[in-house]
Design a protein around this motif. Sequence first.
Motif, short mmCIF file in Angstrom:
data_model
loop_
_atom_site.label_atom_id
_atom_site.label_comp_id
_atom_site.label_asym_id
_atom_site.label_seq_id
_atom_site.Cartn_x
_atom_site.Cartn_y
_atom_site.Cartn_z
N THR A 4 0.84 -1.20 0.00
CA THR A 4 0.00 0.00 0.00
C THR A 4 0.87 1.25 0.00
O THR A 4 0.56 2.23 -0.69
N VAL A 5 1.95 1.24 0.75
CA VAL A 5 2.84 2.40 0.81
C VAL A 5 3.51 2.61 -0.54
O VAL A 5 3.62 3.74 -1.03
N ASP A 6 3.94 1.53 -1.17
CA ASP A 6 4.57 1.65 -2.48
C ASP A 6 3.58 2.14 -3.53
O ASP A 6 3.91 2.97 -4.39
N THR A 7 2.36 1.64 -3.46
CA THR A 7 1.33 2.06 -4.41
C THR A 7 0.99 3.54 -4.22
O THR A 7 0.84 4.29 -5.19
N ALA A 8 0.86 3.97 -2.97
CA ALA A 8 0.54 5.37 -2.69
C ALA A 8 1.67 6.28 -3.15
O ALA A 8 1.43 7.36 -3.71
N ALA A 9 2.90 5.86 -2.93
CA ALA A 9 4.04 6.66 -3.38
C ALA A 9 4.09 6.76 -4.89
O ALA A 9 4.39 7.83 -5.46
N ALA A 10 3.77 5.67 -5.58
CA ALA A 10 3.75 5.68 -7.04
C ALA A 10 2.63 6.58 -7.57
O ALA A 10 2.81 7.32 -8.56
N LEU A 11 1.47 6.55 -6.92
CA LEU A 11 0.35 7.40 -7.34
C LEU A 11 0.66 8.89 -7.10
O LEU A 11 0.33 9.74 -7.93
N LEU A 12 1.29 9.21 -5.97
CA LEU A 12 1.65 10.60 -5.70
C LEU A 12 2.71 11.10 -6.67
O LEU A 12 2.68 12.26 -7.11
N ALA A 13 3.65 10.24 -7.03
CA ALA A 13 4.67 10.64 -7.99
C ALA A 13 4.07 10.85 -9.37
O ALA A 13 4.46 11.77 -10.10
N ALA A 14 3.10 10.02 -9.74
CA ALA A 14 2.45 10.17 -11.04
C ALA A 14 1.58 11.42 -11.08
O ALA A 14 1.48 12.10 -12.11
N ALA A 15 0.95 11.75 -9.95
CA ALA A 15 0.10 12.94 -9.90
C ALA A 15 0.93 14.21 -9.96
O ALA A 15 0.48 15.24 -10.49
N ALA A 16 2.13 14.18 -9.45
CA ALA A 16 2.99 15.37 -9.48
C ALA A 16 3.55 15.63 -10.87
O ALA A 16 3.95 16.74 -11.19
N GLN A 17 3.57 14.64 -11.73
CA GLN A 17 4.13 14.78 -13.07
C GLN A 17 3.04 14.71 -14.13
O GLN A 17 3.09 13.92 -15.05
N GLN A 18 2.04 15.57 -14.01
CA GLN A 18 0.92 15.56 -14.93
C GLN A 18 1.21 16.31 -16.23
O GLN A 18 0.44 16.25 -17.14
N GLY A 19 2.26 17.04 -16.29
CA GLY A 19 2.58 17.76 -17.51
C GLY A 19 2.65 19.25 -17.29
O GLY A 19 2.68 19.74 -16.16
N PRO A 20 2.63 20.02 -18.37
CA PRO A 20 2.82 21.47 -18.27
C PRO A 20 1.52 22.22 -17.97
O PRO A 20 1.18 23.17 -18.67
N GLY A 21 0.80 21.83 -16.96
CA GLY A 21 -0.50 22.43 -16.67
C GLY A 21 -0.41 23.90 -16.29
O GLY A 21 -1.08 24.75 -16.88
N ASP A 22 0.42 24.22 -15.31
CA ASP A 22 0.53 25.62 -14.86
C ASP A 22 1.16 26.50 -15.93
O ASP A 22 0.71 27.62 -16.17
N THR A 23 2.17 25.98 -16.59
CA THR A 23 2.83 26.76 -17.64
C THR A 23 1.87 27.03 -18.80
O THR A 23 1.82 28.13 -19.34
N LEU A 24 1.10 26.03 -19.15
CA LEU A 24 0.14 26.20 -20.25
C LEU A 24 -0.95 27.21 -19.88
O LEU A 24 -1.38 28.01 -20.72
N ARG A 25 -1.39 27.20 -18.64
CA ARG A 25 -2.39 28.18 -18.20
C ARG A 25 -1.83 29.59 -18.27
O ARG A 25 -2.52 30.52 -18.70
N ILE A 26 -0.59 29.77 -17.85
CA ILE A 26 0.03 31.10 -17.88
C ILE A 26 0.20 31.57 -19.31
O ILE A 26 -0.11 32.73 -19.65
N VAL A 27 0.66 30.70 -20.19
CA VAL A 27 0.84 31.07 -21.60
C VAL A 27 -0.50 31.42 -22.23
O VAL A 27 -0.62 32.40 -22.98
N LEU A 28 -1.53 30.67 -21.93
CA LEU A 28 -2.87 30.94 -22.47
C LEU A 28 -3.40 32.28 -21.97
O LEU A 28 -3.93 33.07 -22.75
N LEU A 29 -3.25 32.55 -20.69
CA LEU A 29 -3.73 33.80 -20.13
C LEU A 29 -2.98 35.00 -20.70
O LEU A 29 -3.59 36.01 -21.08
N VAL A 30 -1.66 34.89 -20.81
CA VAL A 30 -0.87 35.99 -21.36
C VAL A 30 -1.21 36.23 -22.82
O VAL A 30 -1.30 37.38 -23.28
N SER A 31 -1.44 35.17 -23.59
CA SER A 31 -1.77 35.37 -25.00
C SER A 31 -3.17 35.96 -25.18
O SER A 31 -3.38 36.77 -26.10
N ILE A 32 -4.11 35.64 -24.32
CA ILE A 32 -5.44 36.24 -24.40
C ILE A 32 -5.37 37.72 -24.06
O ILE A 32 -5.94 38.57 -24.77
N VAL A 33 -4.66 38.06 -22.99
CA VAL A 33 -4.52 39.47 -22.61
C VAL A 33 -3.74 40.23 -23.68
O VAL A 33 -4.10 41.36 -24.04
#
Length: 78
Positions: A4-33
Amino acid sequence: MPDTVDTAAALLAAAAQQGPGDTLRIVLLVSIVGGALLAWFLLRGYRTDDSGDAGTGDSAAGGTDGGPGGNTDRDASA
């Protein structure tokens, strides 16, 4: 229990590496403005000044700026 500990650690590591979410939001907001500011800047040159300032030229000093034979540069491009 270690599975269970190994599975939880693997899930948390996968959730932290979801991709360029914050960067993409910033780029989208700056381009709209930026697009809105660019549109405002370009469109403000096309507006016509119909605020009633026609009496500020030579006609205010008694000239014939707006008369039939006067200066018609304001309407030259129309």
